[in-house]
Design an enzyme around this catalytic site. Structure first.
Site, short mmCIF file in Angstrom:
data_model
loop_
_atom_site.label_atom_id
_atom_site.label_comp_id
_atom_site.label_asym_id
_atom_site.label_seq_id
_atom_site.Cartn_x
_atom_site.Cartn_y
_atom_site.Cartn_z
NE ARG C 352 -3.99 -1.54 2.33
CZ ARG C 352 -4.90 -2.15 3.30
NH1 ARG C 352 -4.86 -1.40 4.43
NH2 ARG C 352 -5.97 -2.89 3.04
CD GLU C 447 -8.43 2.94 13.12
OE1 GLU C 447 -9.65 2.35 12.58
OE2 GLU C 447 -7.99 3.99 12.42
NE ARG C 457 -5.60 -1.48 9.47
CZ ARG C 457 -6.15 -1.97 8.31
NH1 ARG C 457 -6.43 -3.28 8.03
NH2 ARG C 457 -6.73 -1.31 7.46
C1 LIG Z 1 -13.30 2.27 4.15
C2 LIG Z 1 -12.67 1.15 5.10
C3 LIG Z 1 -12.47 -0.32 5.06
C4 LIG Z 1 -11.57 -1.05 5.92
N1 LIG Z 1 -11.50 -2.44 5.46
C5 LIG Z 1 -10.95 -3.18 6.38
C6 LIG Z 1 -10.81 -4.38 5.97
O1 LIG Z 1 -11.25 -5.08 5.07
N2 LIG Z 1 -10.17 -5.38 6.99
C7 LIG Z 1 -9.92 -4.84 8.14
O2 LIG Z 1 -9.16 -5.77 8.97
N3 LIG Z 1 -9.91 -3.58 8.61
C8 LIG Z 1 -10.39 -2.74 7.46
N4 LIG Z 1 -10.56 -1.18 7.77
C9 LIG Z 1 -10.22 -0.86 9.27
C10 LIG Z 1 -11.14 -1.29 10.15
O3 LIG Z 1 -12.42 -0.94 9.67
C11 LIG Z 1 -11.15 -0.31 11.55
O4 LIG Z 1 -9.80 -0.18 12.01
C12 LIG Z 1 -11.91 -1.20 12.90
O5 LIG Z 1 -13.16 -1.28 12.34
C13 LIG Z 1 -11.99 0.06 13.85
O6 LIG Z 1 -12.78 -0.73 14.96
P1 LIG Z 1 -12.98 0.04 16.26
O7 LIG Z 1 -13.85 -0.90 17.11
O8 LIG Z 1 -11.82 -0.02 16.82
O9 LIG Z 1 -13.50 1.42 16.07
P2 LIG Z 1 -14.94 2.03 15.19
O10 LIG Z 1 -15.81 0.74 14.60
O11 LIG Z 1 -14.54 3.10 14.58
O12 LIG Z 1 -16.08 2.46 16.42
C14 LIG Z 1 -15.94 3.65 17.11
C15 LIG Z 1 -16.91 3.63 18.13
O13 LIG Z 1 -16.67 4.70 19.07
C16 LIG Z 1 -17.73 5.46 19.20
N5 LIG Z 1 -17.02 6.74 19.41
C17 LIG Z 1 -16.03 7.52 19.11
N6 LIG Z 1 -15.73 8.56 19.82
C18 LIG Z 1 -16.62 8.61 20.78
C19 LIG Z 1 -17.10 9.43 21.87
N7 LIG Z 1 -16.32 10.63 21.83
N8 LIG Z 1 -18.07 9.32 22.70
C20 LIG Z 1 -18.88 8.21 22.25
N9 LIG Z 1 -18.68 7.37 21.63
C21 LIG Z 1 -17.72 7.42 20.66
C22 LIG Z 1 -18.43 5.57 17.93
O14 LIG Z 1 -19.81 5.92 18.15
C23 LIG Z 1 -18.20 4.14 17.54
O15 LIG Z 1 -19.49 3.29 18.05
C24 LIG Z 1 -11.24 -0.44 6.95
C25 LIG Z 1 -11.46 0.63 7.44
C26 LIG Z 1 -12.15 1.64 6.31
C27 LIG Z 1 -12.28 3.24 6.82
#
Ligand SMILES: Cc1cc2nc3c(=O)[nH]c(=O)nc-3n(C[C@H](O)[C@H](O)[C@H](O)COP(=O)(O)OP(=O)(O)OC[C@H]3O[C@@H](n4cnc5c(N)ncnc54)[C@H](O)[C@@H]3O)c2cc1C
Ligand code: HEM
Ligand code: SF4
Ligand code: FES
Lengths: 242, 254, 657
Positions: C352, C447, C457
Site C-alpha cells: 500500500r 483502532e 497495518r
Molecule cells: C473504508 C474502510 C475499509 C476497511 N476495510 C478493512 C478490512 O477490510 N479489513 C480490516 O481488517 N480492516 C479494515 N478497515 C479498518 C477497520 O475497519 C477499523 O480499523 C476497525 O473497524 C475499527 O474498529 P473499532 O471498534 O476500533 O472502532 P470503530 O468501529 O470506529 O468504532 C468507534 C466507536 O466509538 C464510538 N465513539 C467514538 N468516539 C466517541 C465519543 N467521543 N463518545 C462516544 N462514542 C464514541 C463510535 O460511536 C463508535 O461506536 C477499514 C477501514 C475503512 C475506513
C-alpha cells in the site's frame, strides 16, 4: 445547477414543523445529495441560521444512518442510500421536496433526523444467536450448505436504515424484521432459537407500534439493499410454524 | 446572537441497576396459541388470509353455478335444488347449506373484523402523510380497504336481493332464475352488481397473491406464478360473475 | 535536533522543544516462551467472583468491533456495562464500512499458514515497530475469532461443500482472509451488535446512543468515569464506573478527507491523553492507494475501493506532463505504467505505502489525470481482453458499479481513476500487554490503541485486532484489574466531578460565544489540507516545521472566527463538529511533532530525508527502534520511549524492486 429545496424543518418532537423553502446555487452534478445539503448548511451557518439537521456517517451506503424522503421516495429516485445519490439525477431548476422518515414508531428528533431505536429493540428481542464469547465450537464443525449461506447473506445485508418503514403506507417494519429472521433462521446455528426468535421479534415489532403488512411491496421497492419481498413470506411461514 | 447554554445536570450514581440474567424469559404463562395468533399482527393477517381464501373458494363454486343461467331456468333451478341435497343421505335435505352458511358467515365476520382492526393499527402507525405523495404500488393494492368495504356492503345487498328477496319487489320465493333476471333488469340492480364484481376482481387480484405471501407459501421461484394465478383468478371470477347481468341487460337471458 | 538544552535560554518554550522523559515499558507480558505468554498471563490474572461482578460498573465508550465485542462479553460475564456511541444505534459504528476481510491463522487451506506465520507477517508488515508479545497473542487469538463469529451466525463466504472460503489479501502468500462478500466489517459488526443487543434487552448493558464522551474523570490516579453530552438534548452528565474502556476508533478524520465515517473523531482519546494517558506513534497513519479521487471542493469524504482491483488492473499515467487527452486517445507508447517500470518483480501489487507514494510522485510531476491532476488510471482493458468482460464482471462487478454510481464513468470502457487517501491510524493511546493505558483503570482497544500494527497495518488485520481485543483479550485483563484494585465509591459531590463538567461546559460556551464568520467545516478543510500536504504520504523537516508553525495560527483564528448558530442545549451538529475540531488542532500538532522527531522512514511514515539510494523507505533501527509515547503537559510534550526488542522476527529492510 440551481435548485429550489423545500425542506421539513422541525425543532423537536413536540414542536410543529413545516416545509421551508431554500434556494441553492452552483450545485455540481458530481455532488452527493448530502454534499448538496452540506453546501446549504454552510450558507445557513454563515447567515446565523440553524443548519438543517440530518443523520449521516459513513457516506458509503453501508452504515444506514442517512435517510430522507426525497420527492416522496425514501432515499430518492435511485435504488441506493441518500448518501450515494448524486445530483446528476436532478435537473437545473428542479424543486425538490425533502422530508423525514414518517412513521408513528419513528418520532422526529429534529428536521430530518428521526429516532429509529425501535428497530434496535426489535433486534434485542430475539435478533441474535445466543453464543456467549468463548463457548463457540470449531468453525468447521458444522458445514453450512452454500444455498443456506447465500440466502442468509442476502438477508443479512440489511443496513437498518428504516427506508422500508418510511415507504410503507402502514409504517410497517416487516421487511426489516424479515431480513433478520431469515438471516438467522436459515442457518443451522440459528435453529435452536428459531421459534422463539420469530415470535419475540414479531411481538416486539407490534409492541413498538409498527403497522401490519398489507403486502403493498413499497418497502422492497425502496430498500437500498434489495432485501426481497419474499423474505416477508418466509417470516410469515416461520411465525405460523412457531 | 447565539446564547450559549449547554445544560449541566445531575450525575448518575455508580450503583448498578439490578441486573437481570441474559437468559431468555422462562416459560411463564403464555397465552393460548390461538389467542397469541389473533393478538399478533402477523397472526391476525393469517386469519384474514384463510377466511379470504374460504370465501374465494366459495365464490369460484358460486360463479360456476351462476353460469347455469345460460342453460335456461330448469338447469339453474335444478342446480339450486341440488345444492340442498348435497351430503344426502348422510345429511338431511338442506343441511349442507345450513352448515355452509355459518362457515361463510364466520369467514366474513373474521375477515371483516381482522381487516378493521389491522387497518386501524396501520393508520395509527403512519399518522402523518408526506407532503409530496408518490405511491408505487398497484391500484388493486391501494384499493383493498375501500374495495373490501364495497364488498361487505354488497354482500348485505346481495342477500337482501336474492336470498331474502327484501329489496327485489318482483321476486318470488323458490324461483331463483326468475328472481335473478328480475333483479338485473333494473338499472340499479345490474349496476350495483357490476360495480361490486369489478371491486371483487381488484380485491382478488391483490388478495390471492397477498394470501400466499401472508401464509408463507410464496418464495422467489413461485412469485411470478402466483401473481399470474391471482390475475387469472381475478379475471375469471369477474368475467364469470359479470356475464350474467350483462347477458340479462343485453337481453340474451330473459 | 539536540533536546538536552531545550529549556535553556530565555525564549518561551515552544511546542517543538519537547523533552525526553523516563522510558516506558510493558510490564505485563510474562517472560518466557512467546507461545506461552498469553496462557501464563491469563493464569496469573486475578478472577472476580461471579457473584461480585454485578457490583462492578464498567464504562465502554464505542460500539464498533472492539467496543461491541467487549460490551457484550463483559455483560455476559456478569458485569454491569454502561456503553456509549455517538450514532443513533450501536450498529452504525465505523467498523461497518470495512470491506475486504478478516485474517485468521486457521490454515484451512493447508497452504503452510500457522500462528507463527501470521505473527511473523504482522511484525514484518508493521516494519518492525510493533511489540512482539502483543502481535503473537493476536495471531493466537485470531483462530477463536472465526469460531465465535460463525457461532453468532456471521454469514461468511462458503464453498459448495459448505466449508468456509478464504482468499489471499494484502500481498501475503497464504490464503487466510475470511470474508463476507465486500461487507465483512458489516457482518462482523452485526454479530457483535446482536450479542450486545441481547445484553441490552436483558438489562445488563445500559446503552447511551447519541451520546458523546467529552472528558475523562480521573480520581486518585484512576479512571473512574466520563463526562458525556447527550447529543439530542445537549445535557452534560457524569457517568461513574470502576473502569473505563475506550473503543472509539481511529483519528484519520483529522485530515478532513479520509475513508473514515464523517463523524469518526479523536475527542475521546485526546481528552484521555490530556488527562494523562500517553499517546503513541501519532504520526503512523496509513494511506490506501485505491480510492476514488475527489471530484471538487465540495468533496466531503473519500471512498475506498478494494485493493483486490490491483490484481487485474494496470496503473498508468501519460508520459508527458499536462497531457489532457482522454485516456483512449493516448497511444500505448505514450503511457507510463510506472509501477511495472519501477518494481518489475511486484508490479502493480507492491504494498500500500509504496503504491501510494508512487502515485503522489507522478502527480507531483504534473502527470496526474482527472480534475486537479490528482489521480492515476487503473486500467482494465487488458484484463477484459484477456479474461473477457464476464470474468471481470464476476470478480469486480460490485466495485465497478460503485465506481460508476459515484463518478458516472463506466470502468468497462474508460479506465478508472484512483488516488490514495487516508485510511487507518496505527498510532493511538499507548497500552501495555493488558491493553491498559498509563492511567490505571483506563483501557484502550481496537483502532484507538497503538498496539499491534507497528508502522503499517496489513490488510484484513484491523478487524482481527478489534475483535481479538474486545472478545478475548480485554475481558480477562480487566477482570484482573477489578479483582486486584480497591475501588472505594466516588461520592457524588466529589469536587473533581463538578470541575470536569464545568470545563466541558465552558468549552462549549466559548465556542458558541465567538459568533465569528467561518464555519467548522472551513477550518477542518484547511487543517486537513495542511496535514495532507506536510504530514501525509511523504514528510520532510521543512514541511513539518511549516505545519507546526501554521497550526497554532489556525487554532488562534478558530477562536476568533468560528461561527456556530444555536445553543448547547439542543441537537446541534455544527457544535459537535467545532468541538471535535478543537481536539484535532492539538492532535495535528502532536502528529507533526512525532513525524518530525522520527527522522527515519518506516511503514506509513516516509521521511524523504531517510531513503535508500533508489528512493525507498530506509529504517534507522539503531536510533528509532522504539515506540514513541507522548505525555501531555499543556506545553511542549514529554517523549517516553518504549524500546522494542525483537527476539523472534529479525528486522530486515523491505525490498520490492
Ligand atoms: C473504508 C474502510 C475499509 C476497511 N476495510 C478493512 C478490512 O477490510 N479489513 C480490516 O481488517 N480492516 C479494515 N478497515 C479498518 C477497520 O475497519 C477499523 O480499523 C476497525 O473497524 C475499527 O474498529 P473499532 O471498534 O476500533 O472502532 P470503530 O468501529 O470506529 O468504532 C468507534 C466507536 O466509538 C464510538 N465513539 C467514538 N468516539 C466517541 C465519543 N467521543 N463518545 C462516544 N462514542 C464514541 C463510535 O460511536 C463508535 O461506536 C477499514 C477501514 C475503512 C475506513
Ligand atoms: C367476499 C369476498 C371477499 C374475498 C373473496 C376476500 C378475499 C381476500 C383475500 C384473499 C385477502 C388477502 C389476505 C392477505 O393479504 O393475506 C383479502 C384481504 C383483505 N380483505 Fe378481503 N375478501 C372479501 C371480502 C372482504 C370484505 C367484505 C372486506 C371488508 C370488510 C375485505 C377487506 C379486506 C382487506 C382490508 C384486506 C387486506 C388488504 C391487503 O391485503 O392489502 N374483504 N381479502
Ligand atoms: S430492509 Fe432495506 S429498507 Fe429496510 S432497514 Fe433494511 S436495508 Fe433499510
Ligand atoms: S451515511 Fe452511511 S449509509 Fe448513508
Amino acid at each position: 445547477m440551481n435548485l429550489t429545496l423545500r425542506i421539513w424543518r422541525q425543532q423537536g418532537p413536540d414542536t410543529p414543523g413545516e416545509m421551508t423553502v431554500y434556494q441553492v446555487s452552483g450545485i455540481s452534478e458530481d455532488m452527493s445529495f448530502l454534499e448538496m445539503l452540506d453546501t446549504l448548511n454552510e450558507e445557513l451557518i454563515l447567515r446565523g441560521e440553524r443548519p438543517v439537521a440530518f443523520d449521516h456517517d459513513c457516506r458509503e451506503g453501508i452504515c444506514g444512518a442517512c435517510g430522507m424522503v426525497i420527492n416522496g421516495q425514501a432515499h430518492g429516485p435511485e435504488r441506493t442510500t441518500t448518501c450515494q445519490l448524486h445530483m446528476r439525477h436532478f435537473n437545473d431548476g428542479d424543486t425538490i421536496d425533502v422530508e423525514p422518515w414518517r412513521a408513528g414508531a419513528f418520532p422526529v428528533v429534529r428536521d430530518l433526523v428521526v429516532d429509529r431505536s425501535a428497530l434496535d429493540r426489535i433486534i434485542g428481542s430475539g435478533g441474535y444467536i445466543t453464543a456467549p464469547t468463548g463457548s463457540a465450537p470449531e468453525a468447521h464443525a458444522t458445514a453450512v450448505p452454500k444455498e443456506a449461506a447465500d440466502l442468509a447473506f442476502e438477508h443479512a445485508e440489511c443496513i437498518g436504515c428504516g427506508a422500508c418503514v418510511a415507504a410503507c403506507p402502514n409504517g410497517s417494519a416487516m421487511l426489516f424484521t424479515a431480513a433478520k429472521v431469515v438471516h438467522l433462521n436459515v442457518l443451522p446455528q440459528g435453529a435452536p432459537e428459531r421459534a422463539s426468535r420469530v415470535r419475540n421479534m414479531v411481538g416486539a415489532m407490534d409492541a413498538e407500534g409498527f403497522g401490519g403488512c398489507t403486502n403493498t411491496g413499497e418497502c422492497a421497492t425502496a430498500c437500498p439493499k434489495g432485501i426481497p419481498l419474499t423474505g416477508i413470506a418466509r417470516l410469515n411461514r416461520e411465525f405460523l410454524r412457531s | 446572537m447565539p446564547m450559549a447554554s449547554a445544560t449541566r445536570t445531575n450525575r448518575v450514581n455508580r450503583n448498578p441497576a439490578p441486573g437481570r440474567t441474559p437468559e431468555t424469559p422462562g416459560p411463564g404463562r403464555r397465552p393460548s396459541k390461538a389467542a397469541a395468533l389473533w393478538r399478533s399482527s402477523v397472526g391476525k393477517k393469517a386469519v384474514m388470509a384463510v377466511s379470504g381464501l374460504v370465501m374465494l373458494a366459495y365464490l369460484v363454486a358460486h360463479m360456476l353455478g351462476n353460469l347455469k343461467v345460460f342453460f335456461g331456468p330448469d338447469d339453474l333451478n335444478g342446480y339450486a335444488h341440488w345444492l340442498r341435497t348435497i351430503g344426502e343421505p348422510v345429511l338431511h335435505h338442506g343441511w349442507f347449506l345450513w352448515l355452509a352458511r355459518p362457515v361463510l358467515l364466520a369467514a366474513v365476520v373474521a375477515h371483516g373484523v381482522a381487516a378493521y382492526q389491522l387497518s386501524r393499527r396501520d393508520l395509527k402507525a403512519r399518522p402523518q402523510q408526506y407532503a409530496h405523495r408518490r405511491r408505487q404500488s398497484t391500484y388493486a393494492t391501494r384499493t383493498m380497504r375501500w374495495g373490501g368495504v364495497i364488498l361487505g356492503l354488497f354482500i348485505v345487498w346481495h342477500i337482501l336481493d336474492l336470498t331474502t328477496l327484501t329489496v327485489n319487489p318482483l321476486a318470488e320465493e323458490g324461483h331463483p332464475y326468475q328472481n335473478i333476471v328480475a333483479s338485473f333488469s333494473t338499472w340499479y340492480g345490474g349496476g350495483i352488481y357490476c360495480l361490486a364484481m369489478l371491486a371483487l376482481g381488484l380485491h382478488v387480484r391483490h388478495g390471492f397473491w397477498s394470501a400466499a405471501q401472508t401464509l408463507g407459501v410464496n418464495n422467489p421461484r413461485r412469485d411470478r406464478a402466483l401473481k399470474l394465478a391471482a390475475n387469472g383468478l381475478a379475471l375469471l371470477l369477474t368475467a364469470g360473475f359479470l356475464s350474467v347481468p350483462v347477458a340479462v341487460m343485453a337481453g340474451l337471458v330473459r | 535536533m539536540n533536546h538536552d538544552d531545550a529549556n535553556a535560554g530565555e525564549a518561551p518554550m515552544s511546542y517543538l522543544d519537547y523533552t525526553v522523559g523516563a522510558p516506558v515499558a510493558d510490564t505485563r507480558a510474562p517472560a518466557g516462551p512467546i507461545e506461552q505468554r498469553w496462557d501464563q498471563r491469563r493464569f496469573e490474572a486475578k478472577l472476580v467472583n461471579p457473584a461480585n461482578r454485578r457490583k462492578h460498573t464498567v464504562i465502554v465508550v464505542g460500539t464498533g468491533l472492539a467496543g461491541g465485542a467487549a460490551g457484550a462479553t463483559l455483560a455476559e460475564q456478569g458485569y454491569h456495562v454502561v456503553q456509549f456511541c455517538f450514532q443513533d444505534s450501536p450498529r452504525r459504528a465505523h467498523s461497518i464500512a470495512a470491506q475486504g476481510g478478516i485474517n485468521a491463522a486457521k490454515n484451512y487451506r493447508n497452504d503452510g499458514d500457522s500462528i507463527r506465520r501470521l505473527f511473523y507477517d504482522t511484525v514484518k508488515g508493521g516494519d518492525f515497530r510493533a511489540r512482539e508479545s502483543n502481535v503473537h497473542r493476536l495471531a493466537q487469538v485470531s483462530v477463536e475469532i472465526i469460531d465465535q463469529c460463525v457461532a453468532q451466525g456471521v454469514p461468511f463466504a462458503r464453498e459448495y461443500g459448505g466449508l468456509l472460503d478464504t482468499r489471499s489479501f494484502g500481498g501475503v502468500q497464504v490464503s487466510r482472509t475470511f470474508y463476507a462478500r465486500g461487507q465483512t466489517g458489516q457482518q462482523l459488526l452485526l454479530g457483535a451488535y446482536q450479542a450486545l443487543s441481547r445484553q441490552i434487552a436483558a438489562g445488563n448493558v445500559e446503552l447511551h446512543a447519541r451520546t458523546e464522551m467529552l472528558d475523562l474523570i480521573v480520581i486518585d490516579g484512576r479512571a473512574r468515569g466520563i463526562v458525556a453530552r447527550n447529543l439530542v438534548t445537549g445535557e452534560i452528565r457524569t457517568h461513574l464506573a470502576d473502569a473505563v474502556v475506550l473503543a472509539t476508533g481511529g483519528y484519520g478524520n483529522v485530515f478532513y478527507l479520509s475513508t473514515n465515517a464523517k463523524n469518526s473523531n479523536a475527542t475521546a482519546i485526546w481528552r484521555a491523553h490530556r488527562r494523562g494517558a500517553y499517546f503513541a506513534n501519532p504520526c503512523f497513519t496509513q494511506i490506501h492507494p485505491t480510492c476514488i479521487p475527489r471530484s471538487g471542493d465540495h468533496q466531503s469524504k473519500l471512498t475506498l475501493m478494494s485493493e483486490s482491483l490491483r490484481n487485474d488492473g494496470r496503473i498508468w499515467v501519460p508520459k508527458a506532463k499536462g497531457d489532457t487527452r482522454p485516456p483512449g486517445q493516448i497511444p500505448e507508447d505514450e503511457r507510463d505504467y510506472y509501477l511495472e517500470r519501477i518494481y518489475p518483480a511486484f508490479g502493480n501489487l507492491v504494498p500500500r505505502d509504496i503504491a501510494s507514494r508512487a502515485a503522489k510522485v507522478v502527480c507531483d510531476e504534473g502527470r496526474g489525470v482527472g480534475p486537479g491532476g490528482q489521480g492515476v488510471y487503473l486500467d482494465f482493458a487488458d484484463a477484459i481482453a484477456r479474461l473477457g468482460r464476464d470474468a471481470v464482471e464476476a470478480k469486480y462487478g460490485n466495485l465497478f458499479e460503485m465506481y460508476e454510481r459515484i463518478t458516472a464513468e463506466d470502468p468497462y470502457r474508460v479506465p478508472m481513476r484512483i488516488y490514495p487517501a487516508i485510511h487507518y491510524t496505527m498510532g493511538g493511546l499507548w497500552v501495555d500487554y493488558d491493553l491498559q493505558t498509563t492511567i490505571p483503570g483506563l483501557f484502550a482497544i481496537g483502532e484507538a490503541n497503538f498496539s499491534d500494527h507497528g508502522a503499517n497495518r496489513l490488510g484484513a488485520s484491523a478487524l482481527m485486532q478489534g475483535l481479538a481485543d474486545g472478545y478475548f483479550v480485554l475481558p480477562p485483563t480487566l477482570n484482573d484489574y477489578l479483582g486486584r484494585t480497591p475501588l472505594p465509591p466516588v461520592p457524588d459531590d466529589h469536587p473533581q466531578l463538578a470541575e470536569v463538567e464545568a470545563e466541558v461546559t465552558d468549552r462549549l460556551h466559548l465556542i458558541l460565544a465567538v459568533d465569528g464568520d467561518r464555519t467548522p467545516d472551513s477550518f477542518h478543510r484547511e487543517l486537513g489540507e495542511l496535514l495532507w500536504d506536510n504530514c501525509g504520504m511523504a514528510r520532510d523537516e521543512a514541511g513539518l516545521r511549516r505545519a507546526l508553525a501554521r497550526i497554532p495560527a489556525l487554532r488562534e483564528e478558530f477562536w476568533r472566527r468560528i461561527k456556530v448558530p444555536g445553543t448547547g442545549a439542543e441537537f446541534n451538529q455544527a457544535l459537535e463538529k467545532a468541538n471535535r475540531l478543537v481536539d484535532y488542532f492539538e492532535l495535528a500538532e502532536l502528529m507533526c511533532l512525532d513525524a518530525l522527531h522520527r527522522g527515519e522512514s518506516c511503514g506509513g511514515h516516509f521521511r524523504t530525508e531517510s531513503a535508500t539510494p533508489d528512493g525507498e523507505a530506509a529504517r534507522r533501527d539503531e536510533e528509532f527502534s522504539y515506540a514513541a509515547a507522548w505525555e501531555y503537559t499543556g506545553d511542549a510534550p514529554v517523549l517516553h520511549k518504549e524500546e522494542l526488542v525483537f527476539e523472534h522476527v529479525h528486522p530486515t529492510q523491505r525490498s520490492y524492486a
